[in-house]
Design an enzyme around this catalytic site. Structure first.
Site, mmCIF file in Angstrom:
data_model
loop_
_atom_site.group_PDB
_atom_site.id
_atom_site.type_symbol
_atom_site.label_atom_id
_atom_site.label_comp_id
_atom_site.label_asym_id
_atom_site.label_seq_id
_atom_site.Cartn_x
_atom_site.Cartn_y
_atom_site.Cartn_z
ATOM 1 N N LYS A 155 -22.491 105.317 -77.830
ATOM 2 C CA LYS A 155 -21.646 104.161 -78.146
ATOM 3 C C LYS A 155 -21.655 103.813 -79.625
ATOM 4 O O LYS A 155 -20.793 103.071 -80.090
ATOM 5 C CB LYS A 155 -22.049 102.961 -77.300
HETATM 6 C C1 PLP Z 1 -22.077 103.305 -71.602
HETATM 7 C C2 PLP Z 1 -22.845 104.475 -71.178
HETATM 8 C C3 PLP Z 1 -22.327 105.388 -70.253
HETATM 9 C C4 PLP Z 1 -21.007 105.188 -69.583
HETATM 10 O O1 PLP Z 1 -19.929 105.287 -70.467
HETATM 11 P P1 PLP Z 1 -18.505 104.712 -70.053
HETATM 12 O O2 PLP Z 1 -17.637 104.924 -71.214
HETATM 13 O O3 PLP Z 1 -18.721 103.249 -69.742
HETATM 14 O O4 PLP Z 1 -18.091 105.452 -68.834
HETATM 15 C C5 PLP Z 1 -23.073 106.518 -69.964
HETATM 16 N N1 PLP Z 1 -24.280 106.721 -70.513
HETATM 17 C C6 PLP Z 1 -24.818 105.861 -71.386
HETATM 18 C C7 PLP Z 1 -26.172 106.137 -71.935
HETATM 19 C C8 PLP Z 1 -24.121 104.718 -71.756
HETATM 20 O O5 PLP Z 1 -24.651 103.860 -72.627
#
Ligand code: PLP
Length: 431
Positions: free
Chosen positions: A107
């Site tokens: 993210k």
């Molecule tokens: C947010 C997150 C996900 C999921 O991603 P999305 O875009 O919400 O589907 C998967 N793994 C980790 C470690 C995350 O922080």
């Protein structure tokens, strides 16, 4: 490029407006009016292009003239200023490690890009913006780090009490300054609902300039396409593209992958790897879409029963179930399987997967078992240290602590506890 609201296709806005607003006034998600097709040369000779050049070519059509070229280049190069290694784990499976950014999860890419775009857009307006964000774990830390000390921007993060890991909690509660953390006695879905209600509330919108930093914001969603291209750049068998398995919760990441594919990214197939929250796996099986309350699991950043971005995936495929099914498969993996996968991958291949990556690995392995001859990539979306309790109890060994986590562990958590109702959030924001 203009963006329309999925609830109201006639009303269109620029990238700038879509970024500042987050969500359309009618509560719809913004969607690009066209999906650009990348130059054939970029794909064919991708290894000759730098990460920065690839990212710039991917994002430029979406940003249009709202950010000048030199600024956009700076934003892009700061956003992806860390490695994205593709690491072979088994003869047929590689891990795309997306955890080398400042908060150790994928993210960071979206949050860094968005914070810099928003910073650019509000710089001359002398108007304070409040970024409101619900997190199931990793969004909070990435957004907090991305926006920390950005002038003119206040960040309010809602997270479900007791349902994020200790490292995740420290990442979003220890910065201070323009970052506030609200600890909600409820689930991620409660947090998300409160945030959505806030955006539609007239009193709040009179008093504050609210925007979102969830993956619904186009400036967070779109740059996630970058690392799919980086993966293909590192993929050695260019004539035989990979199956790509994406650990999915709110479906922003995989939706970006599918968008990239539409723009020309070669991929054999996509897999949405889910935990017990199986809204999408059961939709692909039955054709019936029914959301459900979130179930807590080991891979808590994917504990989402009502994934916001799925409507965007449907839009990419023009709501045609059969064409979607040709490109996308989905598996629901239990916590027991996740634990066994962390253990097995470590024992057999000496690779340390976090619970989210493990879900991605196993879903890919299941798919490849029925498709001999194909090879694939799973996205390792978080550093295993973010979930060290779960990982260490399977491997029996300590996860080495990266330096930025060592510093974090000595800090004091500062949060405000609130109940899972909108009025509590409203009172906090208006106070
Ligand atoms: C947010 C997150 C996900 C999921 O991603 P999305 O875009 O919400 O589907 C998967 N793994 C980790 C470690 C995350 O922080």
């Amino acid at each position: 490029m203009r963006y329309y609201s999925l609830n109201h296709p006639a009303e269109k806005v620029s990238f700038k407006e879509a970024t500042i607003r987050g969500q359309a006034p009618d509560k719809g998600l913004y969607f690009p009016e066209q999906i650009p097709v990348l130059p054939a040369d970029l794909i064919k000779n991708i290894s000759a292009h730098s990460h920065e050049d690839i990212a710039l070519q991917v994002i430029r059509p979406y940003v249009g003239d709202t950010i000048p070229e030199n600024e956009l280049r700076r934003i892009v190069s700061e956003t992806i200023d860390f490695p994205f290694p593709l690491v072979p784990v088994t003869p047929g499976i590689s891990s795309l490690e997306l955890f080398h950014g400042p908060t150790l999860a994928f993210k960071d890419v979206g949050a860094r890009f968005m914070s810099r775009c928003l910073g650019y857009f509000v710089k001359d307006t002398h108007q304070e913006v409040t970024v409101l964000v619900a997190t199931s774990g990793d969004t909070g830390g990435a957004v907090a780090s991305g926006f920390y000390d950005v002038e003119g921007v206040n960040v309010v993060i809602l997270y479900p009490s007791g349902k994020v890991s200790s490292v995740q909690e420290l990442q979003l509660t220890t910065l201070g300054k323009n970052i506030s953390a609200l600890e909600v006695s409820g689930t991620f879905d409660d947090c998300q609902r409160m945030v959505k209600t806030a955006f539609a509330d007239p009193d709040l919108n009179r008093a504050l300039f609210l925007t979102s930093a969830n993956s619904i914001n186009v400036a967070r969603w779109l740059p996630q396409q970058f690392y799919y291209f980086f993966a293909y750049r590192a993929w050695t068998e260019k004539a035989h593209p990979p199956v790509i398995s994406v650990p999915s919760g709110n479906f922003g990441n995989i939706c970006a992958g599918l968008l990239a594919h539409r723009s020309g990214l070669p991929a054999q197939h996509f897999i949405a790897a889910c935990n017990a929250n199986d809204t999408v796996p059961s939709f692909l099986q039955t054709g019936q879409y029914s959301t459900r309350p979130a179930i807590p699991t080991l891979s808590n950043a994917m504990d989402v029963g009502d994934p916001s971005n799925f409507v965007r995936i449907l839009e990419i495929f023009a709501h045609e179930f059969s064409s979607l099914k040709k490109v996308l498969s989905s598996y629901s993996i239990t916590d027991e399987e996740t634990r066994a996968t962390i253990r097995d991958v470590y024992k057999k291949y000496h690779y340390l997967a976090d619970p989210h990556g493990a879900v991605g690995f196993l879903a890919l392995e299941k798919y490849l078992a029925g498709h001999p001859g194909e090879k694939g990539i799973f996205l390792e979306t978080a550093h295993p240290v973010k979930f060290y309790d779960a990982v260490e109890s399977e491997t029996g060994e300590k996860v080495p602590l990266p330096d930025n986590v060592k510093i974090l562990l000595g800090k004091e958590k500062i949060s405000t506890k609130i109940s899972p109702d909108f009025s509590a959030l409203k009172n906090f924001l208006l106070a």
